[in-house]
Design an enzyme around this catalytic site. Structure first.
Site, PDB file in Angstrom:
ATOM      1  N   ASP A  85      -4.341  -6.377  -7.855  1.00 46.44           N
ATOM      2  CA  ASP A  85      -4.502  -7.404  -6.814  1.00 46.44           C
ATOM      3  C   ASP A  85      -5.226  -8.618  -7.390  1.00 46.44           C
ATOM      4  OD1 ASP A  85      -3.347  -5.681  -4.900  1.00 46.44           O
ATOM      5  OD2 ASP A  85      -5.288  -4.802  -4.425  1.00 46.44           O
ATOM      6  N   HIS A  90       0.852  -1.186   0.000  1.00 50.73           N
ATOM      7  CA  HIS A  90       0.000   0.000   0.000  1.00 50.73           C
ATOM      8  C   HIS A  90       0.890   1.238   0.000  1.00 50.73           C
ATOM      9  CE1 HIS A  90      -3.661  -2.346   1.700  1.00 50.73           C
ATOM     10  NE2 HIS A  90      -3.697  -2.274   0.387  1.00 50.73           N
ATOM     11  N   ASP A 117      -1.502  -1.593   4.796  1.00 50.22           N
ATOM     12  CA  ASP A 117      -1.699  -0.544   5.786  1.00 50.22           C
ATOM     13  C   ASP A 117      -3.023  -0.826   6.493  1.00 50.22           C
ATOM     14  OD1 ASP A 117      -2.030   1.681   7.324  1.00 50.22           O
ATOM     15  OD2 ASP A 117      -2.123   3.094   5.654  1.00 50.22           O
ATOM     16  N   HIS A 164     -10.484  -0.464  -2.803  1.00 48.51           N
ATOM     17  CA  HIS A 164     -10.552  -1.776  -3.463  1.00 48.51           C
ATOM     18  C   HIS A 164     -10.425  -2.925  -2.453  1.00 48.51           C
ATOM     19  CE1 HIS A 164      -6.314  -0.773  -3.195  1.00 48.51           C
ATOM     20  NE2 HIS A 164      -5.989  -2.009  -3.492  1.00 48.51           N
ATOM     21  N   GLY A 169      -2.950  -1.763  -7.829  1.00 50.92           N
ATOM     22  CA  GLY A 169      -3.976  -2.455  -7.052  1.00 50.92           C
ATOM     23  C   GLY A 169      -5.388  -1.962  -7.292  1.00 50.92           C
TER      24      GLY A 169
END
Length: 123
Positions: free
Chosen positions: A60, A8, A80, A87, A55
């Site tokens: 992802d 992240h 995080d 998402h 992502g």
């Protein structure tokens, strides 16, 4: 060995530091990344990466599909936990497919160290 690397935004610096610390071992692997994480890794370490989409734009899910196909041996996903992600359903699907396919998953630097040691024989 095929390792997926995802981080992240708030943890991209930590991912680059982690990859730099383990560049010798990870350099022997096929590295699959989400878009921005992969760009940072490639630019800052010189390692070759196979970048998927970022992502939030499906990266992802692309990595999750590779896991479902048996094309990923381990995942380092520096998440995080204190910031909501738009998402989040994609993230949940990625984590679930790791469990279903019994693929080692590290979600912080401490567990990533163990993953590298276990899969690559280096800590």
């Amino acid at each position: 060995m095929r390792i997926a690397l995802i981080a992240h935004d708030e943890l991209k610096d930590e991912m680059v530091e982690f990859v730099t610390a383990h560049a010798d071992a990870l350099g022997q692997c096929e590295l699959v990344t989400t878009g921005t994480t992969g760009k940072r890794i490639a630019d800052e370490t010189g390692l070759a990466v196979n970048r998927q989409a970022s992502g939030p734009y499906g990266g992802d899910l692309q990595i999750g599909a590779k896991i479902a196909d048996g094309a990923i041996d381990g995942v380092v996903f520096l998440r995080d936990p204190l910031t909501a992600q738009a998402h989040e359903p994609d993230i949940s699907a990625l984590l679930r497919v790791c469990d279903v396919k019994d693929v080692p998953l590290a979600t912080n630097v401490a567990s990533a160290e163990l993953l590298v040691d276990g899969l690559l024989g280096e800590a």
